[in-house]
Write a protein that holds these residues in place. Sequence first.
Motif, mmCIF file in Angstrom:
data_model
loop_
_atom_site.group_PDB
_atom_site.id
_atom_site.type_symbol
_atom_site.label_atom_id
_atom_site.label_comp_id
_atom_site.label_asym_id
_atom_site.label_seq_id
_atom_site.Cartn_x
_atom_site.Cartn_y
_atom_site.Cartn_z
ATOM 1 N N GLY A 44 1.319 3.743 18.348
ATOM 2 C CA GLY A 44 1.457 3.700 16.903
ATOM 3 C C GLY A 44 0.283 3.042 16.209
ATOM 4 O O GLY A 44 -0.646 2.538 16.849
ATOM 5 N N ARG A 45 0.369 3.067 14.882
ATOM 6 C CA ARG A 45 -0.645 2.455 14.031
ATOM 7 C C ARG A 45 0.073 1.641 12.970
ATOM 8 O O ARG A 45 0.869 2.163 12.196
ATOM 9 C CB ARG A 45 -1.507 3.532 13.380
ATOM 10 C CG ARG A 45 -2.548 2.995 12.427
ATOM 11 C CD ARG A 45 -3.451 4.087 11.919
ATOM 12 N NE ARG A 45 -2.702 5.124 11.223
ATOM 13 C CZ ARG A 45 -2.933 5.505 9.974
ATOM 14 N NH1 ARG A 45 -3.901 4.955 9.283
ATOM 15 N NH2 ARG A 45 -2.217 6.447 9.429
ATOM 16 N N ILE A 46 -0.199 0.351 12.934
ATOM 17 C CA ILE A 46 0.385 -0.558 11.950
ATOM 18 C C ILE A 46 -0.593 -0.644 10.783
ATOM 19 O O ILE A 46 -1.779 -0.915 10.980
ATOM 20 C CB ILE A 46 0.596 -1.956 12.556
ATOM 21 C CG1 ILE A 46 1.518 -1.888 13.768
ATOM 22 C CG2 ILE A 46 1.109 -2.932 11.512
ATOM 23 C CD1 ILE A 46 1.512 -3.135 14.631
ATOM 24 N N VAL A 47 -0.094 -0.418 9.564
ATOM 25 C CA VAL A 47 -0.946 -0.472 8.377
ATOM 26 C C VAL A 47 -0.418 -1.565 7.450
ATOM 27 O O VAL A 47 0.740 -1.548 7.044
ATOM 28 C CB VAL A 47 -0.968 0.889 7.633
ATOM 29 C CG1 VAL A 47 -1.837 0.798 6.395
ATOM 30 C CG2 VAL A 47 -1.461 1.987 8.554
ATOM 31 N N ALA A 55 3.306 0.719 6.447
ATOM 32 C CA ALA A 55 4.100 1.553 7.357
ATOM 33 C C ALA A 55 3.610 1.354 8.785
ATOM 34 O O ALA A 55 2.496 0.884 9.014
ATOM 35 C CB ALA A 55 3.998 3.020 6.976
ATOM 36 N N VAL A 56 4.462 1.745 9.722
ATOM 37 C CA VAL A 56 4.075 1.875 11.115
ATOM 38 C C VAL A 56 4.133 3.365 11.402
ATOM 39 O O VAL A 56 5.198 3.977 11.334
ATOM 40 C CB VAL A 56 5.011 1.094 12.068
ATOM 41 C CG1 VAL A 56 4.584 1.304 13.509
ATOM 42 C CG2 VAL A 56 5.042 -0.378 11.716
ATOM 43 N N TYR A 57 2.969 3.959 11.663
ATOM 44 C CA TYR A 57 2.867 5.392 11.910
ATOM 45 C C TYR A 57 2.920 5.633 13.411
ATOM 46 O O TYR A 57 2.183 5.013 14.175
ATOM 47 C CB TYR A 57 1.556 5.946 11.347
ATOM 48 C CG TYR A 57 1.483 5.896 9.846
ATOM 49 C CD1 TYR A 57 1.975 6.934 9.071
ATOM 50 C CD2 TYR A 57 0.931 4.794 9.200
ATOM 51 C CE1 TYR A 57 1.922 6.885 7.682
ATOM 52 C CE2 TYR A 57 0.877 4.737 7.816
ATOM 53 C CZ TYR A 57 1.373 5.781 7.069
ATOM 54 O OH TYR A 57 1.331 5.726 5.696
ATOM 55 N N GLY A 58 3.787 6.528 13.827
ATOM 56 C CA GLY A 58 3.861 6.891 15.238
ATOM 57 C C GLY A 58 2.701 7.799 15.615
ATOM 58 O O GLY A 58 2.095 8.452 14.766
ATOM 59 N N ARG A 59 2.396 7.817 16.888
ATOM 60 C CA ARG A 59 1.329 8.675 17.414
ATOM 61 C C ARG A 59 1.840 9.333 18.692
ATOM 62 O O ARG A 59 2.525 8.715 19.486
ATOM 63 C CB ARG A 59 0.078 7.856 17.718
ATOM 64 C CG ARG A 59 -0.580 7.261 16.475
ATOM 65 C CD ARG A 59 -1.765 6.375 16.821
ATOM 66 N NE ARG A 59 -2.766 7.037 17.602
ATOM 67 C CZ ARG A 59 -3.772 7.767 17.097
ATOM 68 N NH1 ARG A 59 -3.895 7.910 15.800
ATOM 69 N NH2 ARG A 59 -4.653 8.330 17.880
ATOM 70 N N GLU A 85 -5.603 -2.010 9.856
ATOM 71 C CA GLU A 85 -4.868 -1.052 10.673
ATOM 72 C C GLU A 85 -5.011 -1.462 12.137
ATOM 73 O O GLU A 85 -6.120 -1.647 12.620
ATOM 74 C CB GLU A 85 -5.418 0.361 10.480
ATOM 75 C CG GLU A 85 -5.332 0.861 9.063
ATOM 76 C CD GLU A 85 -5.987 2.223 8.864
ATOM 77 O OE1 GLU A 85 -6.418 2.835 9.867
ATOM 78 O OE2 GLU A 85 -6.060 2.660 7.712
ATOM 79 N N LEU A 86 -3.887 -1.588 12.825
ATOM 80 C CA LEU A 86 -3.878 -1.918 14.251
ATOM 81 C C LEU A 86 -3.324 -0.730 15.019
ATOM 82 O O LEU A 86 -2.250 -0.235 14.703
ATOM 83 C CB LEU A 86 -2.960 -3.110 14.524
ATOM 84 C CG LEU A 86 -3.551 -4.493 14.631
ATOM 85 C CD1 LEU A 86 -4.159 -4.916 13.333
ATOM 86 C CD2 LEU A 86 -2.499 -5.474 15.070
#
Length: 186
Positions: A44-47, A55-59, A85-86
Motif C-alpha cells: 500500500g501507499r500511505i498519504v 488515504a491508504v491506497y492499496g497496491r 507518501e509512504l
Amino acid sequence: MDLAVDQRDAGHRWSLAAGLAGWGLQPITCIVSARDVLRCRRAGRIVIDVGQLTAVYGRWWPYSGDLLHVRWDTAFRGMQRDRCELYYHCPKSVNGFMTLDYVRSGAGTSLNTFYAATLVLDEIARLKQANAIVAHVTNARISDRLMERWGWQAHCLQWQGRHFIKRFYGHYPSIPTSWRTRLSLD
C-alpha cells in the motif's frame, strides 16, 4: 509510474489516483472501518497531507523503486506542499515482516507530517500483527538519532548503506490519543 490526479476530489477515486498498481482498489480514508481490508492487503501507499491522513491506497504489487525513480521524482515531481507518501509491503517470502519501500516527500514536507505517516505505518503493522518493519534509509536528512528516537535500530551493519529495523514481536508502540484522533485511528 504514478499517474496521479487531484486525489482530494472524491470523483477521481475510481481513476488512476493510486497509479496502475492500485487500479480498482478502494482507498481507505478511515482505518477503523477498514481494519479487515488493511489486514489482507500486502502492499500500500500511505498519504498524509498537512499532518492529516488523506488515504491508504492499496497496491496489487509492491513498489519497486530504484535510483532512477528517485532522481525522476526529485527533478520532475518535486513536492512543494506539506505532503508525505509512504510505500510499504509485506513480502510473501518472510511472513510477519513489513518493509518500508519508499518515502516520497519534498522541501515543503514538515517533520510533523512525516511523523504522522510513520504512526499510520505502525498502526498498520499492529493490525497485521507484524513482528517488525525494515527499511533502507538513503536520505542523509533522516538522522540515525531520529530513527532511534522513533523506535528504529541499526540493522545489518555489514551491508552497504543504512539499514534499520523496528521490532514489535507483539508489543506495539502506543500512539498518543491526540494523534489517534487526528489520524482517525479510533
